[in-house]
Design a protein around this motif. Structure first.
Motif, PDB file in Angstrom:
ATOM      1  N   LEU A   1       0.831  -1.133   0.036  1.00 22.20           N
ATOM      2  CA  LEU A   1      -0.083  -0.040  -0.052  1.00 22.20           C
ATOM      3  C   LEU A   1       0.756   1.065  -0.081  1.00 22.20           C
ATOM      4  O   LEU A   1       0.663   2.024  -0.636  1.00 22.20           O
ATOM      5  N   ARG A   2       1.864   1.225   0.805  1.00 25.11           N
ATOM      6  CA  ARG A   2       2.753   2.438   0.827  1.00 25.11           C
ATOM      7  C   ARG A   2       3.493   2.611  -0.459  1.00 25.11           C
ATOM      8  O   ARG A   2       3.714   3.882  -0.917  1.00 25.11           O
ATOM      9  N   ALA A   3       3.733   1.562  -1.117  1.00 24.24           N
ATOM     10  CA  ALA A   3       4.654   1.789  -2.443  1.00 24.24           C
ATOM     11  C   ALA A   3       3.813   2.146  -3.593  1.00 24.24           C
ATOM     12  O   ALA A   3       4.205   2.563  -4.497  1.00 24.24           O
ATOM     13  N   PHE A   4       2.481   1.979  -3.658  1.00 21.94           N
ATOM     14  CA  PHE A   4       1.496   2.314  -4.752  1.00 21.94           C
ATOM     15  C   PHE A   4       0.697   3.235  -4.512  1.00 21.94           C
ATOM     16  O   PHE A   4      -0.100   3.639  -5.710  1.00 21.94           O
ATOM     17  N   THR A   5       0.585   3.802  -3.345  1.00 26.04           N
ATOM     18  CA  THR A   5      -0.520   4.852  -3.122  1.00 26.04           C
ATOM     19  C   THR A   5      -0.005   6.097  -2.600  1.00 26.04           C
ATOM     20  O   THR A   5       1.114   5.908  -1.863  1.00 26.04           O
ATOM     21  N   GLN A   6      -0.858   7.174  -2.653  1.00 24.56           N
ATOM     22  CA  GLN A   6      -0.581   8.051  -1.769  1.00 24.56           C
ATOM     23  C   GLN A   6      -1.892   8.622  -1.021  1.00 24.56           C
ATOM     24  O   GLN A   6      -2.880   8.008  -1.324  1.00 24.56           O
ATOM     25  N   PRO A   7      -1.938   9.311   0.082  1.00 17.72           N
ATOM     26  CA  PRO A   7      -3.026   9.674   0.764  1.00 17.72           C
ATOM     27  C   PRO A   7      -4.210  10.265  -0.115  1.00 17.72           C
ATOM     28  O   PRO A   7      -3.940  11.069  -0.925  1.00 17.72           O
ATOM     29  N   ASP A   8      -5.545   9.823   0.277  1.00 18.05           N
ATOM     30  CA  ASP A   8      -6.621  10.096  -0.566  1.00 18.05           C
ATOM     31  C   ASP A   8      -6.789   9.496  -1.787  1.00 18.05           C
ATOM     32  O   ASP A   8      -7.872   9.427  -2.498  1.00 18.05           O
ATOM     33  N   ASP A   9      -5.912   8.438  -1.936  1.00 15.93           N
ATOM     34  CA  ASP A   9      -6.114   7.395  -3.032  1.00 15.93           C
ATOM     35  C   ASP A   9      -7.185   6.404  -2.703  1.00 15.93           C
ATOM     36  O   ASP A   9      -7.313   6.313  -1.482  1.00 15.93           O
ATOM     37  N   THR A  10      -7.865   5.868  -3.832  1.00 25.90           N
ATOM     38  CA  THR A  10      -9.019   4.879  -3.414  1.00 25.90           C
ATOM     39  C   THR A  10      -8.260   3.180  -3.735  1.00 25.90           C
ATOM     40  O   THR A  10      -7.711   3.238  -4.513  1.00 25.90           O
ATOM     41  N   VAL A  11      -8.647   2.527  -2.844  1.00 27.34           N
ATOM     42  CA  VAL A  11      -8.252   1.192  -2.871  1.00 27.34           C
ATOM     43  C   VAL A  11      -9.600   0.213  -3.098  1.00 27.34           C
ATOM     44  O   VAL A  11     -10.532   0.600  -1.760  1.00 27.34           O
ATOM     45  N   LEU A  12      -9.706  -0.632  -4.070  1.00 32.33           N
ATOM     46  CA  LEU A  12     -10.918  -1.599  -4.077  1.00 32.33           C
ATOM     47  C   LEU A  12     -10.567  -2.632  -2.923  1.00 32.33           C
ATOM     48  O   LEU A  12      -9.565  -3.003  -3.147  1.00 32.33           O
ATOM     49  N   VAL A  13     -11.842  -3.113  -2.354  1.00 30.58           N
ATOM     50  CA  VAL A  13     -11.565  -4.316  -1.248  1.00 30.58           C
ATOM     51  C   VAL A  13     -12.692  -5.353  -1.717  1.00 30.58           C
ATOM     52  O   VAL A  13     -13.728  -4.686  -2.265  1.00 30.58           O
ATOM     53  N   ASP A  14     -12.489  -6.385  -0.894  1.00 30.94           N
ATOM     54  CA  ASP A  14     -13.606  -7.138  -1.086  1.00 30.94           C
ATOM     55  C   ASP A  14     -14.583  -6.686  -0.114  1.00 30.94           C
ATOM     56  O   ASP A  14     -14.497  -6.218   0.828  1.00 30.94           O
ATOM     57  N   ASP A  15     -15.879  -6.815  -0.198  1.00 25.68           N
ATOM     58  CA  ASP A  15     -17.158  -6.524   0.566  1.00 25.68           C
ATOM     59  C   ASP A  15     -17.989  -7.927   0.582  1.00 25.68           C
ATOM     60  O   ASP A  15     -18.788  -8.105  -0.351  1.00 25.68           O
ATOM     61  N   PRO A  16     -17.778  -8.720   1.820  1.00 33.13           N
ATOM     62  CA  PRO A  16     -17.069  -8.518   3.075  1.00 33.13           C
ATOM     63  C   PRO A  16     -15.680  -8.861   2.742  1.00 33.13           C
ATOM     64  O   PRO A  16     -15.559  -9.478   1.704  1.00 33.13           O
ATOM     65  N   GLY A  17     -14.882  -8.448   3.403  1.00 34.65           N
ATOM     66  CA  GLY A  17     -13.506  -8.789   3.262  1.00 34.65           C
ATOM     67  C   GLY A  17     -12.520  -8.726   4.839  1.00 34.65           C
ATOM     68  O   GLY A  17     -13.263  -8.811   5.846  1.00 34.65           O
ATOM     69  N   TYR A  18     -11.206  -8.697   4.570  1.00 29.06           N
ATOM     70  CA  TYR A  18     -10.472  -8.817   5.620  1.00 29.06           C
ATOM     71  C   TYR A  18     -10.747  -7.585   6.645  1.00 29.06           C
ATOM     72  O   TYR A  18     -10.208  -6.322   6.249  1.00 29.06           O
ATOM     73  N   CYS A  19     -11.083  -7.754   7.804  1.00 25.90           N
ATOM     74  CA  CYS A  19     -11.412  -6.658   8.569  1.00 25.90           C
ATOM     75  C   CYS A  19     -10.267  -5.875   9.127  1.00 25.90           C
ATOM     76  O   CYS A  19     -10.415  -4.708   9.465  1.00 25.90           O
ATOM     77  N   ASN A  20      -9.106  -6.587   9.193  1.00 29.54           N
ATOM     78  CA  ASN A  20      -8.035  -5.707   9.829  1.00 29.54           C
ATOM     79  C   ASN A  20      -7.523  -4.873   8.703  1.00 29.54           C
ATOM     80  O   ASN A  20      -6.584  -3.981   9.069  1.00 29.54           O
ATOM     81  N   LEU A  21      -7.667  -5.153   7.283  1.00 28.58           N
ATOM     82  CA  LEU A  21      -7.217  -4.102   6.337  1.00 28.58           C
ATOM     83  C   LEU A  21      -7.849  -2.600   6.431  1.00 28.58           C
ATOM     84  O   LEU A  21      -7.172  -1.614   6.176  1.00 28.58           O
ATOM     85  N   TYR A  22      -9.203  -2.418   7.025  1.00 28.81           N
ATOM     86  CA  TYR A  22      -9.728  -1.289   7.061  1.00 28.81           C
ATOM     87  C   TYR A  22      -9.038  -0.197   7.926  1.00 28.81           C
ATOM     88  O   TYR A  22      -8.980   0.862   7.448  1.00 28.81           O
TER      89      TYR A  22
END
Length: 467
Positions: A191-212
């Motif tokens: 995440l640090r290597a590919f994104t900057q603050p305010d970027d959007t990341v798509l995730v599974d819904d439902p998905g891994y709770c610790n990711l949020y």
């Protein structure tokens, strides 16, 4: 009126341990293992002394220790009652993903961790770890293991991982494999290597709770893609990309957390085609891959790590405390990610990496996986059958793995149910914790290695029938 409960206590006057310590320890263990439930009343001092064939002063001192330890309350003119766990104090934080993260690991965590995310102790590869510790002690390379080592991680373990991936038709070179402090660090580095603050990341819904919480801490926006039995919904995936230009899609293909489902080959091909169309990278968090057959479809297998970053870990198959994970990607992407690993913590724990390598090298890992898959399959069968017997509904019958996604036959307030479970020292994981926007869900995640408990079934059946 509260019934008096007599704990099972046998004091040994010939033991070197003082009688007061024997008595206090015996009661404490029965509180912690659930034999003495919260709010139950213990015998009076004189009745307990008679029951244990000891003096009243011994009981007074033992009860005083337990009160000081926060295990007993004194009320009703000196009556002694089992105190709810500190986890259950009225001032505790609300049940959310941070609560699940923090309190599952505490010393006073619930006795039944039905909603947790790791193997129960009987399933851990403890014998191999013991042998590994002995081998490390006698190794002439011990001093090297205590040094910083390569930022990529132990080369021998990376070579072993390359061979494990090759068996699944996932081609990768050692310089495309980076060892990490568990899969959680691998996710953060990507995440640090590919994104900057305010970027959007798509995730599974439902998905891994610790990711949020991780996304939130990095200033990233999570947008959910509805997950069904065959994988992420392709139509909703493309719709989300049209509406929210995103850098990454973080998904779990195999033994999905929390539903236990696995993607189909068709779903993998469709999702990858859409991802290529919009130029989005796929981060495949596949920490349960080793618990499935080698033919199981996944993105890394289909896409050969082209614009795909594969994340896995040995925490879910050997022991969570080892904290050895890894990511596999193209070498160029690996160099990009490695800079963030070095900036954050240089290298990982060489001793842990060496221990995992020894377990794989000695051939124990393959036999262990075969045994673990079989045990988890039977655990799934037992727990799912018990759930159906008490009127619970299942999302699917998983082929294995840790998780079952289940709900009550009627609509319930999942937060209230989780609170009542916590009052009985049972940790549940309500479904809203696994949704990126904490949207309402009637589902609960259950860990089958922790859930086969009669007290849990009794609680769920009572809730299912109505209180």
């Amino acid at each position: 009126m509260v019934d008096t409960v007599f704990p099972h206590v046998v004091l040994d006057p010939n033991c070197s341990i003082a009688l007061v310590s024997q008595l206090a320890d015996a009661i404490m263990k029965q509180i912690q293992n659930g034999a003495l439930l919260p709010h139950k009343r213990l015998p009076s001092i004189r009745r307990m002394a008679s029951h244990c064939k000891t003096s009243p002063i011994t009981v007074v001192n033992a009860y005083a220790r337990l009160v000081s330890a926060g295990l007993l309350d004194v009320r009703d003119r000196g009556g002694y009652y089992v105190k709810p766990s500190p986890l259950l104090a009225t001032q505790r934080p609300p049940i959310d993903s941070l609560w699940l993260l923090q309190h599952a690991y505490e010393e006073h965590a619930p006795i039944i961790k039905a909603g947790c995310g790791w193997l129960a102790q009987p399933y851990l590869f403890t014998n191999a770890v013991k042998q590994g510790l002995k081998a490390l002690e006698q190794s002439p390379s011990l001093a090297n293991m205590l040094d910083y080592g390569s930022p990529y991680g132990l080369i021998a373990l990376r070579s072993a991982i390359r061979l494990l991936l090759a068996k699944r038709d996932i081609p990768c070179t050692e310089d495309g494999i980076i060892l990490t402090h568990g899969a959680s660090q691998a996710l953060e580095l990507v995440l640090r290597a590919f994104t900057q603050p305010d970027d959007t990341v798509l995730v599974d819904d439902p998905g891994y709770c610790n990711l949020y919480p991780l996304l939130q801490s990095l200033g990233l926006k999570a947008v959910g893609v509805v997950r069904n039995e065959s994988g992420p919904c392709p139509e909703l995936f493309e719709r989300a990309l049209k509406k929210h230009p995103a850098k990454l899609f973080v998904t779990t293909s195999v033994l999905h957390n929390p539903t236990g489902s696995c993607v189909t080959a068709h779903n993998v091909a469709t999702i990858q085609a859409i991802a290529a169309k919009y130029g989005i990278a796929i981060v495949e968090d596949n920490i349960f891959l080793d618990l499935t057959p080698e033919s199981q479809p996944c993105h890394a297998r289909h896409g050969k790590l082209q614009n795909i970053i594969h994340i896995s870990s040995f925490s879910k198959t050997i022991a969570p405390g080892l904290r050895v994970g890894y990511l596999a990607c193209s070498p160029d992407v690996g160099k990009r990610i490695l800079r963030y690993k070095m900036a954050a913590g240089l290298t990982c724990a060489g001793l842990n990496e060496a221990m995992v390598f020894n377990i794989i090298k000695n051939g124990q890992y393959g036999y262990h996986l075969t045994d673990l898959r079989e045990r988890l399959f039977h655990a799934q069968k037992t727990v799912c059958h018990s759930f159906l017997a008490i009127g619970m509904k299942l999302y699917i019958r998983p082929m294995g793995g840790l998780f079952a996604w289940a709900r009550f036959h009627k609509e319930v307030n999942t937060h209230s149910v989780s609170e009542r479970a916590a009052a009985e020292d049972i940790m549940l994981a309500p479904g809203n914790l696994f949704r990126p926007e904490r949207s309402e869900s009637q589902w609960f995640r259950f860990n089958v290695t922790h859930a086969n408990q009669s007290r849990l079934y009794t609680f769920l059946e009572r809730e299912n029938k109505g209180r």
